[in-house]
Design a protein around this motif. Structure first.
Motif, mmCIF file in Angstrom:
data_model
loop_
_atom_site.group_PDB
_atom_site.id
_atom_site.type_symbol
_atom_site.label_atom_id
_atom_site.label_comp_id
_atom_site.label_asym_id
_atom_site.label_seq_id
_atom_site.Cartn_x
_atom_site.Cartn_y
_atom_site.Cartn_z
ATOM 1 N N LYS A 164 35.885 114.861 104.246
ATOM 2 C CA LYS A 164 37.060 115.579 103.734
ATOM 3 C C LYS A 164 37.558 115.016 102.404
ATOM 4 O O LYS A 164 38.338 115.660 101.714
ATOM 5 N N ASN A 165 37.137 113.805 102.055
ATOM 6 C CA ASN A 165 37.603 113.174 100.811
ATOM 7 C C ASN A 165 36.770 113.623 99.618
ATOM 8 O O ASN A 165 35.644 114.111 99.771
ATOM 9 N N LYS A 166 37.328 113.416 98.439
ATOM 10 C CA LYS A 166 36.682 113.807 97.184
ATOM 11 C C LYS A 166 35.358 113.077 97.014
ATOM 12 O O LYS A 166 35.235 111.896 97.312
ATOM 13 N N LYS A 167 34.361 113.840 96.553
ATOM 14 C CA LYS A 167 33.058 113.256 96.261
ATOM 15 C C LYS A 167 32.416 114.041 95.125
ATOM 16 O O LYS A 167 32.814 115.170 94.839
ATOM 17 N N PRO A 168 31.418 113.458 94.478
ATOM 18 C CA PRO A 168 30.783 114.154 93.351
ATOM 19 C C PRO A 168 29.958 115.355 93.824
ATOM 20 O O PRO A 168 29.523 115.400 94.985
#
Length: 151
Positions: free
Chosen positions: A97-101
């Motif tokens: 759920k967290n930001k990733k590239p």
């Protein structure tokens, strides 16, 4: 420059992984720490969250016993991995759920991650950053301050 065996081995393993396309921040065996630890994922049991700096019970026990894995303590391994993930644009801890590239295996992204990891590894061993080429561009009286030695 004199470096430790653990530093030389870690850099060599990361270099090989990078150039053989075997570096992947989302795989515990192919991330920075996974490669340093010979493509094993046992290190993931030192913390409850991938990318966390907090040791869990197992990690704290290993740390308290003075255990090292390829020369690195459990807390150092967590620092290495967190540094790598952050530099690869991940929001920590790593979670779906967290930001990733968009592309986790983009070479430029991985290079940025490795640059930060090598900087950290060098600081852990109290040596100058082996990737710092800024001295090459220092000058005095319009002349290079240091000679470039090529081998």
């Amino acid at each position: 420059m004199k470096t430790s065996i653990r530093l030389e081995q870690a850099i060599k393993k990361l270099y090989i992984a990078f150039h053989n396309n075997q570096l992947n921040p989302e795989c515990c065996k192919q991330c920075a720490v996974g490669n340093i630890l010979d493509n094993t994922d046992s290190w993931k049991h030192l913390s409850d969250d991938h990318g966390s700096l907090e040791l869990n019970y197992v990690g704290r026990v290993h740390q308290a016993l003075g255990r090292k894995f390829n020369g690195y303590t459990p807390s150092e391994l967590l620092q290495i991995e967190a540094t790598f993930l952050k530099a690869c644009q991940y929001e920590l801890p790593f979670h779906h759920k967290n930001k990733k590239p968009e592309n986790a295996t983009d070479k430029d992204l991985l290079f940025n991650g490795l640059t930060k990891v090598v900087e950290l590894l060098c600081s852990m061993d109290n040596v100058s950053n082996v990737m710092d080429y800024s001295k090459l561009f220092e000058f005095e009286n319009d002349k290079p301050k240091y000679d470039l030695i090529m081998q």
